[in-house]
Motif scaffolding. Structure first.
Motif, PDB file in Angstrom:
ATOM      1  N   GLY A 109       1.917  10.591  10.428  1.00 54.78           N
ATOM      2  CA  GLY A 109       2.473   9.298  10.794  1.00 54.78           C
ATOM      3  C   GLY A 109       1.453   8.448  11.517  1.00 54.78           C
ATOM      4  O   GLY A 109       0.728   8.939  12.376  1.00 54.78           O
ATOM      5  N   SER A 168       2.287   8.480   0.268  1.00 52.70           N
ATOM      6  CA  SER A 168       2.308   7.618   1.448  1.00 52.70           C
ATOM      7  C   SER A 168       3.189   6.410   1.209  1.00 52.70           C
ATOM      8  O   SER A 168       3.330   5.938   0.082  1.00 52.70           O
ATOM      9  CB  SER A 168       0.888   7.177   1.823  1.00 52.70           C
ATOM     10  OG  SER A 168       0.254   6.530   0.734  1.00 52.70           O
ATOM     11  N   GLU A 169       3.774   5.928   2.301  1.00 51.14           N
ATOM     12  CA  GLU A 169       4.594   4.723   2.236  1.00 51.14           C
ATOM     13  C   GLU A 169       4.445   3.960   3.542  1.00 51.14           C
ATOM     14  O   GLU A 169       4.508   4.548   4.629  1.00 51.14           O
ATOM     15  CB  GLU A 169       6.061   5.055   1.982  1.00 51.14           C
ATOM     16  CG  GLU A 169       6.922   3.817   1.784  1.00 51.14           C
ATOM     17  CD  GLU A 169       8.329   4.136   1.302  1.00 51.14           C
ATOM     18  OE1 GLU A 169       8.990   3.223   0.782  1.00 51.14           O
ATOM     19  OE2 GLU A 169       8.763   5.294   1.459  1.00 51.14           O
ATOM     20  N   TYR A 224       5.500   1.104   6.433  1.00 49.70           N
ATOM     21  CA  TYR A 224       6.647   0.412   7.012  1.00 49.70           C
ATOM     22  C   TYR A 224       6.103  -0.692   7.906  1.00 49.70           C
ATOM     23  O   TYR A 224       5.020  -0.574   8.463  1.00 49.70           O
ATOM     24  CB  TYR A 224       7.561   1.371   7.782  1.00 49.70           C
ATOM     25  CG  TYR A 224       6.910   2.072   8.955  1.00 49.70           C
ATOM     26  CD1 TYR A 224       7.027   1.561  10.258  1.00 49.70           C
ATOM     27  CD2 TYR A 224       6.206   3.261   8.786  1.00 49.70           C
ATOM     28  CE1 TYR A 224       6.445   2.207  11.329  1.00 49.70           C
ATOM     29  CE2 TYR A 224       5.626   3.910   9.860  1.00 49.70           C
ATOM     30  CZ  TYR A 224       5.749   3.389  11.122  1.00 49.70           C
ATOM     31  OH  TYR A 224       5.162   4.015  12.196  1.00 49.70           O
ATOM     32  N   VAL A 268       3.863   6.473   6.784  1.00 53.43           N
ATOM     33  CA  VAL A 268       4.306   7.853   6.727  1.00 53.43           C
ATOM     34  C   VAL A 268       3.662   8.468   5.496  1.00 53.43           C
ATOM     35  O   VAL A 268       3.718   7.895   4.403  1.00 53.43           O
ATOM     36  CB  VAL A 268       5.839   7.963   6.626  1.00 53.43           C
ATOM     37  CG1 VAL A 268       6.260   9.413   6.406  1.00 53.43           C
ATOM     38  CG2 VAL A 268       6.494   7.413   7.885  1.00 53.43           C
ATOM     39  N   ASN A 324      10.676   8.639   1.285  1.00 52.84           N
ATOM     40  CA  ASN A 324      11.263   7.305   1.295  1.00 52.84           C
ATOM     41  C   ASN A 324      12.387   7.195   2.306  1.00 52.84           C
ATOM     42  O   ASN A 324      12.500   6.200   3.037  1.00 52.84           O
ATOM     43  CB  ASN A 324      11.761   6.950  -0.103  1.00 52.84           C
ATOM     44  CG  ASN A 324      12.332   5.555  -0.176  1.00 52.84           C
ATOM     45  OD1 ASN A 324      13.541   5.378  -0.288  1.00 52.84           O
ATOM     46  ND2 ASN A 324      11.473   4.560  -0.106  1.00 52.84           N
ATOM     47  N   THR A 342      10.895   7.230   5.873  1.00 50.85           N
ATOM     48  CA  THR A 342      10.192   5.982   6.169  1.00 50.85           C
ATOM     49  C   THR A 342      11.167   4.850   6.446  1.00 50.85           C
ATOM     50  O   THR A 342      10.969   4.050   7.375  1.00 50.85           O
ATOM     51  CB  THR A 342       9.273   5.604   4.989  1.00 50.85           C
ATOM     52  OG1 THR A 342       8.387   6.680   4.719  1.00 50.85           O
ATOM     53  CG2 THR A 342       8.449   4.370   5.333  1.00 50.85           C
ATOM     54  N   SER A 343      12.236   4.769   5.669  1.00 49.19           N
ATOM     55  CA  SER A 343      13.218   3.692   5.845  1.00 49.19           C
ATOM     56  C   SER A 343      13.879   3.759   7.211  1.00 49.19           C
ATOM     57  O   SER A 343      14.017   2.748   7.905  1.00 49.19           O
ATOM     58  CB  SER A 343      14.277   3.775   4.740  1.00 49.19           C
ATOM     59  OG  SER A 343      13.699   3.570   3.465  1.00 49.19           O
TER      60      SER A 343
END
Length: 343
Positions: A127, A298-299, A301, A311, A329, A332-333
């Protein structure tokens, strides 16, 4: 570039990817006939597998007549065949556990999230919190530790405290620095950290010299501690999980991956630009050659006025992509919603 596959070829490729992720062994024609209920002969399935191998989507293990996915096959599967919404994996319990408690700092929130993500997946979770673009200097002080040892302490507007000890030169005492500490607190407090860092290298020495005699080494120390206060931190969970799925035979290679995971700069470079949705880097697609044997999901935010956090999940190329992507997902949300309250 892979030509358009028939429905049967797509079904065979998808089944091999999913079966190999689940059991970790090469998949043969008999298994495919049973799993897919194909109304064709084993020879027909073997011919299809041979074609997928020639296209570079499958590879043959020397110890088995079956096939395993290649990195190209995984990419085709992720891009063309995977449907995350079909995966019946419920992450609600893990999310409730990760975010149920109250946290004093955003750092603790991000750390708890990656710990739980690593526990759920069995991989290495990473993170990065949003860069503190508007963090301001809240206070600076020096504390005597005994002898010539002194600790410099900086407090920033987000509540973080950064400290560093150093040794005063012989013949200098702490009180001789009081005027500089007072000058900093009177003129720089409430200014954005980034502006103060620019000032240290620009006009601050000149301004201080008009009022006090400035030891250049002390001003440099103040700048170093100040810079550390806004440096990004990387938060990792499940670091030792790397040993469970790493294919690297050389312990030195594994050690270098560990060092990379702990470096915010290197991890920012590894995840790249994850602006919208999940970014999946498989094997040699990874920017860093150390990760050529892994998949990095990876995503990003976003926090208004504070940039983007990330993340990420580092795992084997044979991971169950549908379940893993849905899990990343979801985490991360929820993390994006929770983090906003700390800025």
């Amino acid at each position: 570039m892979v030509d358009m596959l028939t429905n049967r070829q797509q079904a065979i490729l998808a089944a091999i990817v999913q079966d190999y992720a689940k059991f970790g062994r090469a998949v043969g024609s008999k298994t495919l006939l049973q799993d897919l209920q194909l109304k064709v002969s084993s020879a027909t399935v073997r011919n299809e597998m041979a074609l997928l191998e020639r296209l570079g989507l499958l590879e043959k293990e020397h110890t088995s007549s079956g096939r395993i996915p290649s990195q190209v096959g995984y990419r085709y599967y992720v891009d063309e065949l995977m449907n995350v919404t079909d995966e019946g994996f419920d992450v609600n319990a893990a999310l409730q556990h990760a975010f149920s408690q109250n946290f004093q700092r955003v750092d603790d929130l991000v750390q708890q999230a990656v710990n739980e993500l690593a526990k759920v997946t069995g991989y290495v979770a990473i993170g990065l919190k949003p860069a503190p673009l508007e963090t301001r200097l809240a206070g600076f002080r020096l504390v005597a530790l005994g002898g010539q040892q002194v600790m410099a302490i900086i407090v920033t507007s987000d509540g973080d405290v950064t400290s560093q000890s150093f040794r005063l030169p012989d013949g200098m005492d702490l009180h001789s620095l009081d005027s500089m500490v007072q000058f900093i607190n009177q003129t720089l407090v409430n200014q954005p950290i980034n502006d103060v860092l620019v000032s240290i290298n620009d006009d601050l020495p000149w301004k201080m010299e008009r009022v006090i005699r400035t030891p250049v080494a002390f001003l440099q120390l103040f700048g170093d501690v100040l810079a550390r206060s806004v440096n990004e931190h990387v938060y990792t969970g499940g670091r030792l999980n790397l040993l469970d799925f790493s294919e690297a035979a050389d312990l030195q290679d594994i050690k270098q991956v560990f060092q990379m995971i702990d470096s915010p700069h290197l991890m920012r470079g590894a995840v790249g630009s994850a602006n919208d949705g999940i970014v999946v880097q498989i094997g040699e697609e990874n920017r860093n050659p150390l990760l050529k044997g892994y998949t990095l999901l990876s995503e990003a935010y976003h926090v208004p006025h504070h940039g983007s956090g990330v993340v990420a999940l580092l795992g084997p190329t044979s991971m169950p992509y549908q379940k893993t992507i849905k899990t990343v997902n979801a985490f991360t949300s929820v993390l994006a919603d929770k983090v906003v309250g700390y800025y």
